[in-house]
Design an enzyme around this catalytic site. Structure first.
Site, PDB file in Angstrom:
ATOM      1  N   ASP A 113      -2.184  -8.980  11.696  1.00  0.00           N
ATOM      2  CA  ASP A 113      -3.529  -9.431  11.322  1.00  0.00           C
ATOM      3  C   ASP A 113      -4.003 -10.642  12.124  1.00  0.00           C
ATOM      4  OD1 ASP A 113      -3.678  -7.456   9.338  1.00  0.00           O
ATOM      5  OD2 ASP A 113      -2.540  -8.712   7.960  1.00  0.00           O
ATOM      6  N   SER A 135       0.827  -1.219   0.000  1.00  0.00           N
ATOM      7  CA  SER A 135       0.000   0.000   0.000  1.00  0.00           C
ATOM      8  C   SER A 135       0.856   1.261   0.000  1.00  0.00           C
ATOM      9  CB  SER A 135      -0.972  -0.001   1.183  1.00  0.00           C
ATOM     10  OG  SER A 135      -0.328  -0.331   2.390  1.00  0.00           O
TER      11      SER A 135
HETATM   12  C1  LIG Z   1       3.225 -12.180   4.346  1.00  0.00           C
HETATM   13  C2  LIG Z   1       3.647 -13.090   3.226  1.00  0.00           C
HETATM   14  C3  LIG Z   1       2.875 -12.682   1.951  1.00  0.00           C
HETATM   15  C4  LIG Z   1       5.147 -12.913   2.968  1.00  0.00           C
HETATM   16  O1  LIG Z   1       5.467 -13.622   1.811  1.00  0.00           O
HETATM   17  P1  LIG Z   1       6.984 -13.937   1.443  1.00  0.00           P
HETATM   18  O2  LIG Z   1       7.826 -12.755   1.703  1.00  0.00           O
HETATM   19  O3  LIG Z   1       6.975 -14.503   0.082  1.00  0.00           O
HETATM   20  O4  LIG Z   1       7.346 -15.031   2.564  1.00  0.00           O
HETATM   21  P2  LIG Z   1       8.424 -16.184   2.515  1.00  0.00           P
HETATM   22  O5  LIG Z   1       9.648 -15.750   1.773  1.00  0.00           O
HETATM   23  O6  LIG Z   1       8.594 -16.693   3.891  1.00  0.00           O
HETATM   24  O7  LIG Z   1       7.685 -17.279   1.614  1.00  0.00           O
HETATM   25  C5  LIG Z   1       8.330 -18.495   1.271  1.00  0.00           C
HETATM   26  C6  LIG Z   1       7.265 -19.525   1.036  1.00  0.00           C
HETATM   27  O8  LIG Z   1       6.551 -19.769   2.263  1.00  0.00           O
HETATM   28  C7  LIG Z   1       5.172 -19.602   2.064  1.00  0.00           C
HETATM   29  N1  LIG Z   1       4.552 -19.010   3.233  1.00  0.00           N
HETATM   30  C8  LIG Z   1       4.884 -17.849   3.853  1.00  0.00           C
HETATM   31  N2  LIG Z   1       4.022 -17.604   4.859  1.00  0.00           N
HETATM   32  C9  LIG Z   1       3.147 -18.624   4.886  1.00  0.00           C
HETATM   33  C10 LIG Z   1       2.014 -18.917   5.674  1.00  0.00           C
HETATM   34  N3  LIG Z   1       1.582 -18.106   6.620  1.00  0.00           N
HETATM   35  N4  LIG Z   1       1.344 -20.050   5.429  1.00  0.00           N
HETATM   36  C11 LIG Z   1       1.752 -20.892   4.463  1.00  0.00           C
HETATM   37  N5  LIG Z   1       2.799 -20.642   3.653  1.00  0.00           N
HETATM   38  C12 LIG Z   1       3.493 -19.528   3.874  1.00  0.00           C
HETATM   39  C13 LIG Z   1       5.069 -18.644   0.885  1.00  0.00           C
HETATM   40  O9  LIG Z   1       3.798 -18.697   0.268  1.00  0.00           O
HETATM   41  C14 LIG Z   1       6.211 -19.120   0.003  1.00  0.00           C
HETATM   42  O10 LIG Z   1       5.771 -20.260  -0.670  1.00  0.00           O
HETATM   43  P3  LIG Z   1       6.290 -20.607  -2.181  1.00  0.00           P
HETATM   44  O11 LIG Z   1       7.782 -20.683  -2.081  1.00  0.00           O
HETATM   45  O12 LIG Z   1       5.612 -21.901  -2.489  1.00  0.00           O
HETATM   46  O13 LIG Z   1       5.833 -19.474  -3.028  1.00  0.00           O
HETATM   47  C15 LIG Z   1       3.384 -14.574   3.590  1.00  0.00           C
HETATM   48  O14 LIG Z   1       4.042 -14.893   4.805  1.00  0.00           O
HETATM   49  C16 LIG Z   1       1.906 -14.919   3.700  1.00  0.00           C
HETATM   50  O15 LIG Z   1       1.288 -15.207   2.654  1.00  0.00           O
HETATM   51  N6  LIG Z   1       1.316 -14.882   4.933  1.00  0.00           N
HETATM   52  C17 LIG Z   1      -0.101 -15.108   5.097  1.00  0.00           C
HETATM   53  C18 LIG Z   1      -0.889 -13.881   4.682  1.00  0.00           C
HETATM   54  C19 LIG Z   1      -0.724 -12.760   5.687  1.00  0.00           C
HETATM   55  O16 LIG Z   1      -0.802 -12.948   6.887  1.00  0.00           O
HETATM   56  N7  LIG Z   1      -0.494 -11.556   5.149  1.00  0.00           N
HETATM   57  C20 LIG Z   1      -0.365 -10.355   5.979  1.00  0.00           C
HETATM   58  C21 LIG Z   1       1.052  -9.908   6.048  1.00  0.00           C
HETATM   59  S1  LIG Z   1       1.246  -8.575   7.174  1.00  0.00           S
END
Ligand SMILES: CC(C)(COP(=O)(O)OP(=O)(O)OC[C@H]1O[C@@H](n2cnc3c(N)ncnc32)[C@H](O)[C@@H]1OP(=O)(O)O)[C@@H](O)C(=O)NCCC(=O)NCCS
Length: 439
Positions: A373, A241
């Site tokens: 969240d 955002s």
């Molecule tokens: C926040 C978020 C988008 C960060 O993504 P990111 O920077 O790509 O995180 P990572 O580098 O740790 O991701 C590596 C892998 O772990 C997975 N992963 C990360 N958090 C996860 C979670 N809470 N549940 C399941 N899988 C998760 C990712 O989808 C990614 O999978 P891939 O390699 O198959 O694409 C991710 O942790 C997420 O999707 N969390 C849940 C949604 C959420 O709470 N969002 C609010 C954020 S403030």
């Protein structure tokens, strides 16, 4: 209110001079190396933005102009000694870089109350959308429709000198912040209370007034809203955002356009939508398990099942953070103090014990800990705001404080249009392997 603007101008002018000096004297200095891994994983960790309002440390979490959330809760002015700080004070801190006096905060509160009149056409635009359109769709449309009021756009059209762009941007930002709670509350009452709207009360503070217009007048909810608006206000410049608003703003689009871009980004499930997804996922779990007091073993199995289905566990993980989010902890402390034995809050606490080891075992997840969240929905739900499809709108009301304070800074620094470079995938492959690739 002119004195706050003048104070900002005096402080920011020194930084503008510093920005120019750095640009003139150090433009060739190398500050980082960029790896292919960073490019292919969402530009993580590449220093490329200037944001003064807050900085995120992977282990300690967010600091607003150097102050942690714990410090803010001690230092920022509040209405009563045991209350939560007023978001007006955080806005002052992010804008000017100093902890405000109580008078400054009360003056901002009064100023926003005088600017709070929402043009009728913004409500008409919202009303033109079907009631089943997502609250965030209505919210973004309402904000966008207020661009008709942009002081910046008018100033630009009349040919104002670029060194004064910040001034009309300041006016737009103050107007937008003042009006956004009414837009949010209007959507809430439209969708969930049969269009029985409630007028703003100009004697209330910004967050208290939002609660009031939504139909909640207890001191408990006002306290929660003040905390909520403070902890969601900013998370440095690279999140979707903030970055979207900065990017769109860099084209000198007016602040309403820039903030609409921020809100369409916030609406995504990996960003602000996660705050409603958490509650949705928890209710799905309880329905699947057929109980509202699941055992640890049941919860654990459900989490593993979620992962096996190729879904994320919402509320856990973060692109930058590597420890429990202090915004989560602040809400946990709030719940400990004010809420006794709430079923949903208990499950949030249970998940905090169960989810991190499960995510750690997956191996690839860089941060198994909860983010903001994971907690926020259960608190809102406890106090009777049960319509969780609305929760991201509340996040959007808060985020305006940091993102739009940054936009004023962008304009006073005179930051240029943002334009990174892109290459086809083949270019990266050639760079990595030193030979021509096929795709
Ligand atoms: C926040 C978020 C988008 C960060 O993504 P990111 O920077 O790509 O995180 P990572 O580098 O740790 O991701 C590596 C892998 O772990 C997975 N992963 C990360 N958090 C996860 C979670 N809470 N549940 C399941 N899988 C998760 C990712 O989808 C990614 O999978 P891939 O390699 O198959 O694409 C991710 O942790 C997420 O999707 N969390 C849940 C949604 C959420 O709470 N969002 C609010 C954020 S403030």
């Amino acid at each position: 209110m002119e004195y706050i603007k003048n104070r900002f101008f005096q402080k920011a002018s020194k930084c503008t001079a510093e920005y120019q000096r750095l640009k003139n004297e150090h433009s060739d200095k190398v500050i980082a190396q960029v790896t292919i891994g960073q490019v292919l994983s969402g530009m993580k960790g590449i220093p490329a933005l200037v944001t003064d309002t807050s900085k995120l440390d992977p282990d300690e979490g967010i600091r607003f102009r150097g102050h942690s959330i714990t410090e803010l809760r001690e230092k920022l002015p509040r209405l009563s000694p045991d209350g939560e700080p007023l978001p007006e004070g955080l806005f002052y801190l992010m804008l000017i870089g100093e902890i405000p006096e109580k008078d400054d905060v009360m003056n901002i509160s009064k100023d926003w109350a005088t600017r709070a009149h929402v043009p009728q056409h913004a409500f008409d635009v919202i009303d033109a959308l079907p009631k089943n359109s997502k609250p965030m769709t209505q919210f973004a449309a309402g904000i966008l429709s207020m661009a008709t009021e942009s002081v910046f756009q008018k100033a630009y059209r009349t040919g104002v000198h670029k060194k004064f762009y910040w001034d009309s941007t300041f006016e737009d930002v103050m107007n937008l912040i003042a009006r956004i709670p009414h837009i949010a509350a209007y959507i809430y009452r439209r969708n969930f209370h049969n269009d029985r709207h409630i007028e703003p009360n100009p004697r209330l503070d910004w967050a208290g007034n939002l609660a009031h217009m939504m139909g909640f007048d207890s001191e408990d909810i006002r306290r929660l809203f003040r905390l909520y608006m403070v902890i969601h206000a900013d998370h440095e410049g690279g999140n979707v955002s903030a970055h979207a608003a900065h990017l769109v703003g860099s084209a000198l689009s007016n602040p309403y356009y820039a903030y609409t871009a921020a809100m369409t980004g916030l609406a995504g499930p990996l960003h602000g939508y996660a705050n409603q997804d958490v509650i949705h996922w928890m209710f799905e779990m309880l329905e699947f398990l057929g109980t509202d007091e699941p055992t640890d073993e049941q919860v654990s199995k459900y989490c593993i099942q979620t992962l096996e289905e190729g879904r994320v566990i919402p509320g856990y993980g973060h692109a930058v953070l590597r420890k429990t989010d202090p915004r989560f902890t602040a809400q946990l402390e709030f719940a400990d103090k004010y809420i006794k034995d709430d079923k949903l809050v208990n499950i949030v606490n249970q998940l905090y014990r169960i989810v991190p080891p499960i995510l750690s075992d997956v191996g690839k997840i860089k941060n198994p800990w909860p983010n903001v969240d994971a907690y926020s929905g259960s608190l809102l739900y406890h106090y009777g705001i049960k319509e969780y499809t609305f929760y991201t709108v509340l996040f959007g009301v808060s985020r305006v404080l940091g993102v739009m304070a940054s936009l004023i800074n962008d304009r006073i620094y005179g930051l240029p249009i943002e334009r990174p470079t892109s290459y086809p995938l083949k270019w990266y492959r050639d760079k990595a392997e030193g030979e021509p690739g096929n795709c």
